[in-house]
Write a protein that holds these residues in place. Sequence first.
Motif, mmCIF file in Angstrom:
data_model
loop_
_atom_site.group_PDB
_atom_site.id
_atom_site.type_symbol
_atom_site.label_atom_id
_atom_site.label_comp_id
_atom_site.label_asym_id
_atom_site.label_seq_id
_atom_site.Cartn_x
_atom_site.Cartn_y
_atom_site.Cartn_z
ATOM 1 N N ARG A 257 -10.843 -10.781 -0.294
ATOM 2 C CA ARG A 257 -10.500 -9.743 -1.260
ATOM 3 C C ARG A 257 -9.214 -9.054 -0.805
ATOM 4 N NH1 ARG A 257 -14.661 -7.160 1.773
ATOM 5 N NH2 ARG A 257 -13.915 -5.186 2.666
ATOM 6 N N ALA A 258 -8.536 -8.406 -1.740
ATOM 7 C CA ALA A 258 -7.201 -7.881 -1.445
ATOM 8 C C ALA A 258 -7.229 -6.864 -0.314
ATOM 9 C CB ALA A 258 -6.600 -7.249 -2.706
ATOM 10 N N THR A 259 -8.267 -6.048 -0.237
ATOM 11 C CA THR A 259 -8.323 -5.032 0.813
ATOM 12 C C THR A 259 -8.705 -5.612 2.168
ATOM 13 O OG1 THR A 259 -10.594 -4.531 0.119
ATOM 14 C CG2 THR A 259 -8.821 -3.149 -0.770
ATOM 15 N N ALA A 260 -9.089 -6.907 2.205
ATOM 16 C CA ALA A 260 -9.429 -7.566 3.474
ATOM 17 C C ALA A 260 -8.378 -8.605 3.826
ATOM 18 C CB ALA A 260 -10.815 -8.194 3.389
ATOM 19 N N TYR A 261 -7.135 -8.351 3.424
ATOM 20 C CA TYR A 261 -6.043 -9.275 3.716
ATOM 21 C C TYR A 261 -5.887 -9.517 5.217
ATOM 22 C CZ TYR A 261 -3.750 -4.880 4.830
ATOM 23 O OH TYR A 261 -3.445 -3.668 5.372
ATOM 24 N N TYR A 262 -6.275 -8.552 6.014
ATOM 25 C CA TYR A 262 -6.105 -8.611 7.466
ATOM 26 C C TYR A 262 -7.082 -9.575 8.135
ATOM 27 C CZ TYR A 262 -10.271 -5.755 7.126
ATOM 28 O OH TYR A 262 -11.524 -5.310 6.819
ATOM 29 N N PHE A 263 -8.100 -10.027 7.413
ATOM 30 C CA PHE A 263 -9.182 -10.751 8.074
ATOM 31 C C PHE A 263 -8.752 -12.117 8.585
ATOM 32 C CE2 PHE A 263 -13.370 -12.811 8.435
ATOM 33 C CZ PHE A 263 -14.028 -11.829 9.163
ATOM 34 N N ILE A 264 -7.593 -12.597 8.151
ATOM 35 C CA ILE A 264 -7.124 -13.872 8.680
ATOM 36 C C ILE A 264 -6.865 -13.770 10.176
ATOM 37 C CG2 ILE A 264 -4.702 -13.371 8.174
ATOM 38 C CD1 ILE A 264 -6.530 -16.793 8.068
ATOM 39 N N MET A 265 -6.502 -12.601 10.679
ATOM 40 C CA MET A 265 -6.243 -12.445 12.102
ATOM 41 C C MET A 265 -7.520 -12.605 12.937
ATOM 42 S SD MET A 265 -3.045 -12.230 12.085
ATOM 43 C CE MET A 265 -2.643 -11.789 13.761
ATOM 44 N N GLY B 94 -6.255 2.548 -6.617
ATOM 45 C CA GLY B 94 -5.808 2.925 -5.285
ATOM 46 C C GLY B 94 -6.375 2.022 -4.218
ATOM 47 N N TYR B 95 -5.709 2.077 -3.126
ATOM 48 C CA TYR B 95 -6.158 1.278 -1.971
ATOM 49 C C TYR B 95 -7.496 1.818 -1.492
ATOM 50 C CZ TYR B 95 -6.189 -0.660 2.737
ATOM 51 O OH TYR B 95 -6.521 -1.337 3.888
ATOM 52 N N GLY B 96 -8.503 0.938 -1.496
ATOM 53 C CA GLY B 96 -9.828 1.333 -1.056
ATOM 54 C C GLY B 96 -10.646 2.020 -2.122
ATOM 55 N N GLU B 97 -10.111 2.225 -3.356
ATOM 56 C CA GLU B 97 -10.863 2.866 -4.410
ATOM 57 C C GLU B 97 -11.796 1.868 -5.073
ATOM 58 O OE1 GLU B 97 -7.288 5.975 -5.630
ATOM 59 O OE2 GLU B 97 -8.092 4.538 -7.064
ATOM 60 N N VAL C 139 0.836 -1.202 0.000
ATOM 61 C CA VAL C 139 0.000 0.000 0.000
ATOM 62 C C VAL C 139 0.871 1.251 0.000
ATOM 63 C CG1 VAL C 139 -1.651 1.331 1.371
ATOM 64 C CG2 VAL C 139 -1.951 -1.135 1.106
ATOM 65 N N ASN C 140 1.915 1.262 0.798
ATOM 66 C CA ASN C 140 2.790 2.425 0.864
ATOM 67 C C ASN C 140 3.519 2.663 -0.448
ATOM 68 O OD1 ASN C 140 2.088 2.835 3.550
ATOM 69 N ND2 ASN C 140 3.789 1.602 4.333
ATOM 70 N N MET C 141 3.900 1.575 -1.125
ATOM 71 C CA MET C 141 4.692 1.709 -2.344
ATOM 72 C C MET C 141 3.836 1.857 -3.590
ATOM 73 S SD MET C 141 7.489 -1.256 -1.482
ATOM 74 C CE MET C 141 8.185 -1.206 -3.129
ATOM 75 N N HIS C 142 2.669 1.166 -3.610
ATOM 76 C CA HIS C 142 1.890 1.087 -4.850
ATOM 77 C C HIS C 142 0.435 1.476 -4.681
ATOM 78 C CE1 HIS C 142 5.377 -1.016 -6.421
ATOM 79 N NE2 HIS C 142 5.287 -1.902 -5.435
ATOM 80 N N LYS C 143 0.060 1.891 -3.473
ATOM 81 C CA LYS C 143 -1.326 2.275 -3.215
ATOM 82 C C LYS C 143 -2.307 1.132 -3.441
ATOM 83 C CE LYS C 143 0.079 6.443 -2.442
ATOM 84 N NZ LYS C 143 0.240 6.888 -1.041
ATOM 85 N N ASN C 144 -1.852 -0.082 -3.371
ATOM 86 C CA ASN C 144 -2.710 -1.244 -3.611
ATOM 87 C C ASN C 144 -2.110 -2.452 -2.901
ATOM 88 O OD1 ASN C 144 -4.328 -3.306 -4.561
ATOM 89 N ND2 ASN C 144 -4.352 -2.554 -6.671
ATOM 90 N N PRO C 145 -2.809 -3.084 -1.966
ATOM 91 C CA PRO C 145 -2.225 -4.251 -1.277
ATOM 92 C C PRO C 145 -2.043 -5.454 -2.181
ATOM 93 C CG PRO C 145 -4.527 -3.972 -0.657
ATOM 94 C CD PRO C 145 -4.151 -2.758 -1.455
#
Length: 759
Positions: free
Chosen positions: A471-479, A708-711, A443-449
Amino acid sequence: MPPPFSSRMLFIVLAVFSSLFHVSSAIRKIESKSLNPCQANSSFTATLFNVVFTPDNGSLAFEVNGISSISGYVNAEIDVLAYGYNALQKSFNPCDEGLQGMCPMNTGPINDEFNIEVSQDVVNQVPGIAYGIPDPDIVVRIYIKDTNTNASVACVEAELSNGKTVDQKGVGWSTAVVAGLALVASAVTSGLGHSNTAAHVAANALSLFGYLQAQALIGMTAVALPPIVMSWTQNFQWTMGIIRVEFLQDICTWYQRATGGTPSTLLSSLQEASVEIQKRSLHYARTAFLHGFNELSKRTNVEEGTSTGKTVVVRGIERVGFRAKIEGTNIFLTGVIFFMIFVTFTAAAVASFKAFCEIAVRAGWFKGDKFEDFRNGWKIVLKGILFRLVLIGFPQMTVLCLWELTKRDSAAEVVLALFFFISMTGSLGWAGLKVFRIAKRSVNMHKNPAYILYSDPTALNKWGFLYVQFRATAYYFIMPVLLYILVKGIFVAFAQGSGIAQAVGLLIIEAAFLIGVSILRPWMDKKTNALNISIAAINFLNVIFLLIFTEVFNQPGIVTGVVGVVFFGVNAVFAVALIVMVLLSTAWAIFSKNPDTRYQPMRDDRGSFIKSQTHLNTELDALGATARGNMAQTSYKGRDLDDDEDSYSSGSIKRGRTHDAAGVPLPPSTATSHRSPSRPRDPPRSPIDPNMPFLPSDGTPRHGTPTGYGEAPRGMYNGYNDNSRNQSYAQFNGPPGSAQGYRNQHNGSPWQRGAGYDH
């Protein structure tokens, strides 16, 4: 010395009433294998009670061992409860009925076998429909009352069975085969380059595993379940490693003895002890025999469940083991052994397939590019597969390891439990944090996880099991998913002494999870979200049923019985639908030439970054792949995300590095391009001149700004096709005769199309 005739008559009356209100199986029969006390300080106890009524030949045979301390004249009351409903209640005086053996009753031991002929009139009174109902919830209860005070001096009850049950080995085997085939199909289709299909099939397989494990956990709770619910959930205990293999039981017993433990002998002492499987109708057993929640004392032989005299009550995890014919002290080791067998077999299968592929290519059976990604990076793929197995086995090992800490079968087993629990929890937690770090860097480098998560083959093959289903923007949901599994396991393992605590805890957990997934909808597409939200809803409904089974609402018994039947019906229908869906998607993945056509492209742009084929079609494709560092020779070499210094998923680019660990030039971040996209692009340059960079030095971007991330997702997925895509860029890229037009017309690599080398 034969037992007194009075005690013999008591069993005859019990058996006859059992036959009147129970049913049988294919070979029609009515049977009961335990006679249990139903009040405290009962004056009659039985350590062994087996009765079988065979209506086809009119015989009634039973065997009993027990002690009667009743003497004098008594009255008897017989209650027959069918699914909690009092179907019959009859009081009678044994003297009036001509039961001379009970008029009066005498004290003494009982140890005898009886064979009684039953008249055809009695046989005809058995309802025919009763013979076909599986796992009937029917109990015959007899109260012996003093004639002077009318106080109950003894109470015994027998649970009846007709031999039909929904606990069938075929159900367990079929679900295991379907889930296994789905995992294999996802691995094969991924190796063939069908990443979209592989992601869907793998997600469906994991969802199926999760649902079956949730069913098994219901059966492992300490709640007194209706018979049909116990039998149904027993079908899925294989997902928790509860599988009986004779020689493994011998190994477990030997290991426990060798490490200072004392194996239980409940299964080998059934001729001496009456085993009572905790059911909802056993009010006395449930209230008198439950362990305390915080009891962590070392288990002894008689604490296999709970015992009074020689009547043993099994509940929860021990109930599951007893039904599987596994000694309670062997349950933990059995689960650990099967998990290790599963992991070892899978690793051996992957290594064998790697060897087969190499032999097949050398022998000319395969083309040289067949499974090329797998052959080049099979070790990374193997690591990812092993991590996935750890994720699948996490619910099983969490429950068994934490439960073993409360039982302490031996010091060595406690050490094993700690090792497996800490190592698996730590590795999955660390892997989840690793994915989180990679995605944030992307996200920091490419604005897209999705950029690094899906473009780096090392990340995708090693850690993809944690995020490809989302989905890519929900990568965190594994936690949250890992936390959900962990907390459920804690309640099931540590609250074995309180079914109500387990039911309430699971209700809160399932409600929170259902609300969360309904709001976030984190999975990859609408269908996958609908599937997993449906599973969460069914799991929530199941724990509501579980709370009802605790009888915390003091509902009538018939309500509990009906809810048990509804539990079975709802879950049987849903399980069949889920299995059929997974089976169809697996068959499509295996037999279709291009299975990706069944699925819409992901709306998170992951398809733009996944390299779906290693074969390069043109020299321009080779140029693009070289620029991105994805040549076949180097795609898996020198790229390990465990070493942040050697991966472009690390911060190396931010430090000004332009090459990855393999020495291949890396593309500039699309997020840092500041040139105007309105300038015409230069034609592709020849890579032969060593002074000419792979990418133009005039700052002209080779691709547009990524999503973009979240777009909102790119519009190209709404009716996406190559022709419309090329037309949309026609004015921007120049006439067909130009170099850019030539590039667009001959760019056959989906890797380059998605990565930004065609615009």
